[in-house]
Enzyme design. Structure first.
Site, PDB file in Angstrom:
ATOM      1  N   HIS A 291     -47.065 -50.461  22.227  1.00 20.26           N
ATOM      2  CA  HIS A 291     -46.569 -48.954  21.067  1.00 20.26           C
ATOM      3  C   HIS A 291     -47.557 -48.004  21.910  1.00 20.26           C
ATOM      4  O   HIS A 291     -46.592 -46.778  21.193  1.00 20.26           O
ATOM      5  CB  HIS A 291     -47.050 -49.390  19.448  1.00 20.26           C
TER       6      HIS A 291
ATOM      7  N   ASP B  85     -41.243 -58.928  20.468  1.00 18.33           N
ATOM      8  CA  ASP B  85     -42.016 -58.565  19.486  1.00 18.33           C
ATOM      9  C   ASP B  85     -41.116 -58.428  18.052  1.00 18.33           C
ATOM     10  O   ASP B  85     -40.060 -57.720  18.288  1.00 18.33           O
ATOM     11  CB  ASP B  85     -43.149 -57.632  19.695  1.00 18.33           C
TER      12      ASP B  85
ATOM     13  N   HIS C  87     -41.096 -55.056  16.340  1.00 21.27           N
ATOM     14  CA  HIS C  87     -41.517 -54.330  16.637  1.00 21.27           C
ATOM     15  C   HIS C  87     -40.606 -53.432  18.113  1.00 21.27           C
ATOM     16  O   HIS C  87     -40.884 -54.236  19.231  1.00 21.27           O
ATOM     17  CB  HIS C  87     -42.979 -53.822  15.875  1.00 21.27           C
TER      18      HIS C  87
ATOM     19  N   ASP D   4     -44.513 -61.725  15.110  1.00 20.28           N
ATOM     20  CA  ASP D   4     -44.601 -61.188  13.687  1.00 20.28           C
ATOM     21  C   ASP D   4     -42.967 -61.217  13.774  1.00 20.28           C
ATOM     22  O   ASP D   4     -42.653 -60.961  12.325  1.00 20.28           O
ATOM     23  CB  ASP D   4     -45.044 -59.288  13.569  1.00 20.28           C
TER      24      ASP D   4
HETATM   25 ZN   LIG Z   1     -44.456 -56.083  16.048  1.00 16.67          ZN
END
Ligand SMILES: [Zn+2]
Length: 282
Positions: free
Chosen positions: A107, A145, A147, A224
């Site tokens: 991120h 992932d 996200h 996740d």
């Molecule tokens: Zn994540």
């Protein structure tokens, strides 16, 4: 079990109260150790390696503990933890291994929070981006992932040496990655879509890259997406076997960097399943 796991106990030394805490990586480590994986210790990355991706003023501020946001605390000595995690990614790249070091990285962009997002989502330095830059190789980055890796996209968008592919849950943090832009192929997927449709989407995404243009594959391996985790896509252990198998079918050398995944024992089992799928055809 040909793939070695990159890990140092030092990465367990901060953030015990946080969801991105040492317990998740410790439990994953213990599962992999019990299954007989071999481990390698990383050494910290140096400034020159980090500055290939991050701005000097951002690095200065991380060192001084001056950058903090609502989910990414300025822990004491976080710079030392972050550069050891980068070192894990660099080692994984060199030995085609799987780094389970923390903190995660996808991120964070060049100068901190990326693409207009207001937090760095538990990330301090972009591990996978630094490893890809350092290798100098033409690389497909596959981000599984749950996200979107807004930091990694910011760093590599428009870079012809890299193709970035991300499959992630729609309407979740960080809210970016809703469409494909230049060399960044994004699939925002409804929550709990399940393994069958996930793999169909992954096959479609991978077919959009001309593999002849690339030498190597780097995987931002977040777990996740597991059923019930922070960005669940309804995946279960056996689905990661299929994802690993898809990576091996690309027929390129590959390395793997842990991102998210917040139930440590499940992360360990999912990594094992993923690597078994990956190694099936090696
Ligand atoms: Zn994540």
């Amino acid at each position: 079990m040909k793939t070695r796991i990159v890990f140092s106990e030092k990465c367990l030394g901060y953030g015990t109260w946080h969801i991105e805490g040492p317990q998740r990586v410790k439990a994953a480590h213990d599962v992999l150790q019990a299954k007989g994986y071999k481990f390698e210790e990383p050494t910290p990355a140096n400034d020159e390696e980090i500055l290939a991706v991050h701005d000097a003023d951002y690095l200065f501020n991380v060192k001084k503990g001056l950058v903090e946001d609502s989910d990414t605390p300025a822990y004491q000595n976080i710079y030392e933890f972050a550069r050891l995690s980068v070192g894990g990614a660099l080692l994984a790249s060199k030995i085609n291994g799987f780094s389970i070091m923390r903190p995660p990285g996808h991120h964070v962009g060049r100068n901190g929070a990326a693409l207009g997002v207001y937090t760095r989502g538990f990330c301090y330095l972009n591990n996978i981006a630094i490893a890809v830059k350092e290798s100098g190789k033409r690389t497909v980055i596959l981000d599984i992932d749950g996200h979107h890796g807004n930091g990694t996209q910011e760093i590599f968008q428009g870079d012809e040496k890299v193709a970035y592919i991300s499959l992630h849950q729609s309407h979740n943090y960080p809210g970016t990655g809703n469409f494909t832009e230049e060399n960044c192929i994004n699939f925002a997927i409804p929550r709990d879509i399940g393994g069958k449709m996930y793999i169909e989407t992954l096959d479609k995404a991978l077919s959009m890259v001309n593999l002849a243009n690339f030498e190597t594959v780097a995987v931002s391996a977040g777990f996740d997406t597991h059923l019930g985790d922070l960005a669940t896509l309804g995946l279960v252990e056996k689905d990661y076997f299929e994802i690993g198998r898809r990576v091996s079918l690309l027929k390129k050398p590959a390395f793997f960097i842990l991102e998210g995944g917040y139930v440590g024992e499940k992360v360990g089992l999912d990594i094992d399943s993923f690597l078994k799928g990956y190694e099936e055809n090696l």
